[in-house]
Design a protein around this motif. Sequence first.
Motif, PDB file in Angstrom:
ATOM      1  N   ALA A 185      -3.364 -12.880   2.093  1.00 14.65           N
ATOM      2  CA  ALA A 185      -3.500 -12.076   1.042  1.00 14.65           C
ATOM      3  C   ALA A 185      -2.558 -10.780   1.138  1.00 14.65           C
ATOM      4  O   ALA A 185      -1.834 -10.480   0.407  1.00 14.65           O
ATOM      5  N   LEU A 244      -7.867  -5.006  -0.697  1.00 19.13           N
ATOM      6  CA  LEU A 244      -8.259  -6.341  -0.752  1.00 19.13           C
ATOM      7  C   LEU A 244      -9.519  -6.697  -0.621  1.00 19.13           C
ATOM      8  O   LEU A 244     -10.458  -6.262  -0.341  1.00 19.13           O
ATOM      9  N   MET A 246      -7.104 -12.966   5.287  1.00 22.02           N
ATOM     10  CA  MET A 246      -6.733 -11.674   4.711  1.00 22.02           C
ATOM     11  C   MET A 246      -5.319 -11.692   5.083  1.00 22.02           C
ATOM     12  O   MET A 246      -4.487 -11.060   4.373  1.00 22.02           O
ATOM     13  N   SER A 288       0.842  -9.449  -0.731  1.00 18.78           N
ATOM     14  CA  SER A 288       1.123  -8.197  -1.330  1.00 18.78           C
ATOM     15  C   SER A 288       2.112  -7.586  -0.677  1.00 18.78           C
ATOM     16  O   SER A 288       2.558  -6.314  -0.904  1.00 18.78           O
TER      17      SER A 288
END
Length: 136
Positions: free
Chosen positions: A66, A34, A63, A70
Amino acid sequence: MARAITLIRSASLSDVAEYAYAATAPADSRLIFLAGACPLNDDGSTAAIGDYAGQALKAVENMQAALTASGASLQDVISTRVLVASARREDLVAAWGVVRDSFADHDVPSTLMGVTVLGYQDQLVEIEAVAAVLDS
């Protein structure tokens, strides 16, 4: 869901640290690197100006977004680096407390660093992370 992460502790190292000292992921796991999660709102403005804990919380939220994009979660994080724009220990601890609480019992290896400045206007906190997942 099977987790790829194994947190490692050592009886020969101090137990004062609030995190595992190492972590592993199996060879067949997919690693996710990341970019530093910043405390930015959707419009690009900096959140919680002047508030270390508030910025840490927003950085964790970003975070998590993200990670979700993913195919991962906080429980898949294998390590973090928390950057705090301050030379004062209490500011670092304020940010760290939020990050640490966000991970609950998944106490991944982490580094907490005081830095001179971060990239966005009024930014005080940034969190880098690596995650590992086992895809089905």
